[in-house]
Scaffold this motif. Structure first.
Motif, PDB file in Angstrom:
ATOM      1  N   THR A   1      17.398   0.341  33.119  1.00  0.00           N
ATOM      2  CA  THR A   1      17.899  -0.596  32.112  1.00  0.00           C
ATOM      3  C   THR A   1      18.404   0.095  30.847  1.00  0.00           C
ATOM      4  N   ALA A   2      18.029   1.335  30.633  1.00  0.00           N
ATOM      5  CA  ALA A   2      18.489   2.044  29.426  1.00  0.00           C
ATOM      6  C   ALA A   2      20.009   2.115  29.383  1.00  0.00           C
TER       7      ALA A   2
ATOM      8  N   LYS B   1       9.757  -2.818  32.224  1.00  0.00           N
ATOM      9  CA  LYS B   1      11.130  -3.193  31.846  1.00  0.00           C
ATOM     10  C   LYS B   1      12.112  -2.030  31.971  1.00  0.00           C
ATOM     11  N   ALA B   2      11.722  -0.984  32.665  1.00  0.00           N
ATOM     12  CA  ALA B   2      12.566   0.205  32.770  1.00  0.00           C
ATOM     13  C   ALA B   2      13.617   0.095  33.868  1.00  0.00           C
TER      14      ALA B   2
ATOM     15  N   ARG C   1      21.433  -1.365  28.587  1.00  0.00           N
ATOM     16  CA  ARG C   1      21.241  -1.813  27.193  1.00  0.00           C
ATOM     17  C   ARG C   1      22.227  -1.157  26.238  1.00  0.00           C
ATOM     18  N   ASP C   2      22.791  -0.034  26.635  1.00  0.00           N
ATOM     19  CA  ASP C   2      23.763   0.664  25.808  1.00  0.00           C
ATOM     20  C   ASP C   2      25.155   0.119  26.128  1.00  0.00           C
TER      21      ASP C   2
ATOM     22  N   LYS D   1      19.014 -10.595  20.536  1.00  0.00           N
ATOM     23  CA  LYS D   1      18.879 -10.531  19.083  1.00  0.00           C
ATOM     24  C   LYS D   1      20.200 -10.820  18.383  1.00  0.00           C
TER      25      LYS D   1
ATOM     26  N   ASN E   1      22.339  -9.290  24.677  1.00  0.00           N
ATOM     27  CA  ASN E   1      21.465  -8.852  23.590  1.00  0.00           C
ATOM     28  C   ASN E   1      20.950 -10.120  22.921  1.00  0.00           C
TER      29      ASN E   1
ATOM     30  N   ASP F   1      13.701  -9.273  28.897  1.00  0.00           N
ATOM     31  CA  ASP F   1      13.008  -8.099  28.367  1.00  0.00           C
ATOM     32  C   ASP F   1      12.846  -8.292  26.867  1.00  0.00           C
ATOM     33  N   ASN F   2      11.720  -8.885  26.461  1.00  0.00           N
ATOM     34  CA  ASN F   2      11.464  -9.075  25.035  1.00  0.00           C
ATOM     35  C   ASN F   2      11.134  -7.766  24.337  1.00  0.00           C
ATOM     36  N   LYS F   3      10.641  -6.794  25.078  1.00  0.00           N
ATOM     37  CA  LYS F   3      10.300  -5.487  24.524  1.00  0.00           C
ATOM     38  C   LYS F   3      11.512  -4.842  23.861  1.00  0.00           C
ATOM     39  N   ASN F   4      12.662  -4.927  24.526  1.00  0.00           N
ATOM     40  CA  ASN F   4      13.884  -4.306  24.006  1.00  0.00           C
ATOM     41  C   ASN F   4      14.905  -5.328  23.513  1.00  0.00           C
TER      42      ASN F   4
END
Length: 377
Positions: free
Chosen positions: A265-266, A247-248, A269-270, A198, A196, A176-179
């Motif tokens: 995915t929210a 990507k949700a 991601r947390d 990044k 993550n 998921d490059n968006k997030n």
């Protein structure tokens, strides 16, 4: 034979994935459409008469990559690029593909399980470093990101023991490059690894959870019988995953049963989300087929391989399942998938059920190993 070999190999988008089919209940059943389309043809695009392949990735500009896990004693390259002439060359170079047992594997491919080409021009390579599906070799499991413009390594992601330790076997991947996140299945003991991309931070969730473990009541049959190994019935845990186009939602399932799950995915991601909260967010979508890999197209259709019936199926956003093609000769364990912009589904056939592990040490493989493509739009 190492016990991890025996227990692992021994282990719809916006509509399906958002509000049109929200259910949390395992009582949702598919509406199966038994319709094989005669005009759907499997076109062979690559074959290897020597080495067993598992993954395929086709980039946005049409470059095709194939990977070979180090499962059997006979092994050379781990990742190759297949040229227009059908010839394979080691990728990104010879050095990364030159690993030998006893050497340092930190900066070489050890046992590559999967490849994935994202929409931003990067190739992602999953190296669980589990030679013969055994323990992780010298802490050399890793995720590698390669820039396809330069063919150079951009990033190597490594994992702490509590994420992907010595007994782990990281498997399929979606990006998921968006997030800014990567998701991988962990097949040796069930779980989802989140990275993550990044920061490099990573986390293992749903470890040993029922949704990432193969259903013990399902009887997975290949070659006319329940698949067995030296320890008994073979159960392969969390394997295939797919991200919806927005990507949700992350879809995932174990290999040797027909249950399908998803999670928003929210919450993944947390990294402050508790395990209890994550478990509570799981949605049981019901029963479909026993598949290895799976993939979404941009219209929210989910594609799977029905291993037990040598078929490729499509699950539409309203959860109707259609058989696109069935071929017992060609679709010998459809394994991994890649969908291209010009509307083709690429399919590897790895013949895992023909390996000695599942046939009293007899190798029933019918060479060559093949990659096909199927026009889907």
């Amino acid at each position: 034979m190492n016990k991890y070999i025996l227990t692992w190999l021994l282990p719809l988008a916006m509509g399906l994935a958002s509000c049109s089919q929200p259910g949390n209940s395992g009582n949702h059943q598919k509406k199966e459409v038994a319709a094989t389309h005669a005009d759907n043809k499997l076109e062979q695009v690559f074959a290897d008469s020597t080495y067993q392949l598992t993954g395929v990735a086709v980039s946005a500009d049409g470059r095709m990559f194939v990977n070979y896990p180090y499962w059997l004693d006979k092994h050379t390259y781990s990742v190759v690029e297949v040229g227009k002439d059908g010839k394979a060359k080691p990728y990104p170079d010879e050095a990364w593909n030159r690993f030998k047992k006893g050497e340092n594997g930190l900066n070489k491919f050890v046992c590559v399980q999967a490849v994935f080409a994202d929409e931003e021009g990067y190739l992602w390579i999953v190296d669980p470093a589990g030679i013969g599906l055994s323990d992780v070799y010298q802490k050399s499991n890793k995720l590698i990101q390669i820039d396809l413009k330069t063919n150079q390594i951009k990033q190597i992601y490594r994992f702490p023991e509590n994420v992907a330790g010595i007994k782990s076997y990281i498997n399929e991947i979606r990006i998921d490059n968006k997030n800014g996140f990567a998701y991988m299945t962990s097949s040796a003991n069930g779980g989802i690894v989140i990275v993550n991309i990044k920061t490099g931070a990573s986390r293992l969730v749903l470890h040993n959870h029922y949704s990432t473990l193969s259903d013990p009541t399902y009887h997975f049959k290949m070659n006319g019988r329940e698949m067995m190994n030296a320890k008994g019935v073979a159960k392969i845990n969390s394997d295939g995953i797919a991200l919806t186009p927005d990507k949700a939602w992350l879809y995932y399932k174990s290999l040797t049963d027909n249950k399908l799950y998803r999670i928003n995915t929210a919450i993944l991601r947390d990294f402050k989300s508790s395990e209890k909260a994550i478990e509570g967010a799981i949605e049981d979508l019901g029963k479909f087929v026993a598949t290895d890999g799976m993939e979404f197209d941009q219209n929210g259709n989910l594609y799977m391989g029905d291993l037990e019936h040598s078929s490729i199926v499509k699950i539409s956003p309203d959860k109707k399942m259609t058989t696109l093609v069935q071929d017992t000769a060609k679709l010998s364990w459809p394994d991994s998938y890649s969908i291209t912009r010009d509307g083709y589904l690429y399919i590897t056939c790895s013949q895992i059920h023909q390996m000695p592990f599942f046939n009293n040490n007899k190798n029933l493989t019918q060479l060559p190993y093949k990659v096909f493509r199927l026009k889907i739009k």
